[in-house]
Write an enzyme that holds these catalytic residues in place. Sequence first.
Site, PDB file in Angstrom:
ATOM      1  N   ILE A 139      98.013  29.310 -16.207  1.00  0.00           N
ATOM      2  CA  ILE A 139      98.068  28.394 -17.335  1.00  0.00           C
ATOM      3  C   ILE A 139      97.745  27.002 -16.804  1.00  0.00           C
ATOM      4  CG2 ILE A 139      99.658  29.731 -18.778  1.00  0.00           C
ATOM      5  CD1 ILE A 139     101.960  28.112 -17.773  1.00  0.00           C
ATOM      6  N   ASP A 140      97.233  26.146 -17.670  1.00  0.00           N
ATOM      7  CA  ASP A 140      96.768  24.826 -17.250  1.00  0.00           C
ATOM      8  C   ASP A 140      97.904  23.965 -16.693  1.00  0.00           C
ATOM      9  OD1 ASP A 140      94.267  25.545 -18.179  1.00  0.00           O
ATOM     10  OD2 ASP A 140      94.605  24.662 -20.158  1.00  0.00           O
ATOM     11  N   LYS A 141      97.531  22.960 -15.932  1.00  0.00           N
ATOM     12  CA  LYS A 141      98.491  22.034 -15.337  1.00  0.00           C
ATOM     13  C   LYS A 141      99.444  21.451 -16.384  1.00  0.00           C
ATOM     14  CE  LYS A 141      98.716  17.506 -13.058  1.00  0.00           C
ATOM     15  NZ  LYS A 141      97.925  16.395 -12.461  1.00  0.00           N
TER      16      LYS A 141
END
Length: 303
Positions: A139-141
């Site tokens: 999942i994105d930062k």
Amino acid sequence: MDRREYTVQGDDCQGVRLDKWICDNDGDISRSALQKLLKEGKVTVNGKPEQKSYKVREGDFIVVDLPEPTELDAVPEDIPIDIVYQDEHLLVVNKPKGMVVHPAAGNYTGTLVNALLFHCKGQLSSINGVIRPGIVHRIDKNTSGLLIVAKNDNAHIKLAEQIKDHTFTREYQAVVCGRFKEPTGVIDAPIGRHHTDRKKMCVTDKNSKPARTEYTVLEEYNGYSHVKLKLFTGRTHQIRVHMSYIGHPVFGDDVYGKPSKYCEGQCLHAKKIGFIHPADGKYYEFDSELPEYFKNVLSKLSK
């Protein structure tokens, strides 16, 4: 060796140089690296090595052979992480907003992988190499929430198969801009690399993959909506791209929408995951509470 294959589609690409077309359609290859590959004959068009000056035509079949990357070793770091569940085969982690999942350019330390190597004493699957041990999906930062980590290769393979077969449950919640005409809906639109901005994804028919997202409105505010989102596929930035595509970008998304002083990056949380356990064959499901930053956004909007 990593082999990338593309098919040139659409009249608007006629006459575009080969090197420019590849860079516009694959954000992972830099121009300098591509020039070297072209000189080495590692780029072919319709089975024949071509130079960068070649002008692509509709229907051209392009193959780029990339050498195996030289990866850095990720080092263990004593970083606190929220482990929701753990056994000898896998663990479920609740990743905080702002933490990068694995080391990459600009983020070599302080990542989830660095923390996992410390807490799991190196007992992680090796399928994704030394830089991404145990990482089955990402999942994105600036997306918070649940993700699953494999401790051995057998668990990794079986979990990855569920993701590929779309039998892996992934449910998110987000705050998005605007109010919806319909309380529920499905976005079925293919996603590929943006044709001008290589760091972004977009809805496109060119060199794309099918992508499907289901949304349900949970609450509406003055100009904003709190929604539940279910992923049927797992493309890069899928929710962010799809919501922007239908005119409801995720609140605070500074890439596909606009930034907000109330939230650094997108207000998006991976709230629920479910899967068949690779060892006992039983279905496991985990739900997480909305984090404080998410609750704060809802509180601001409600006022």
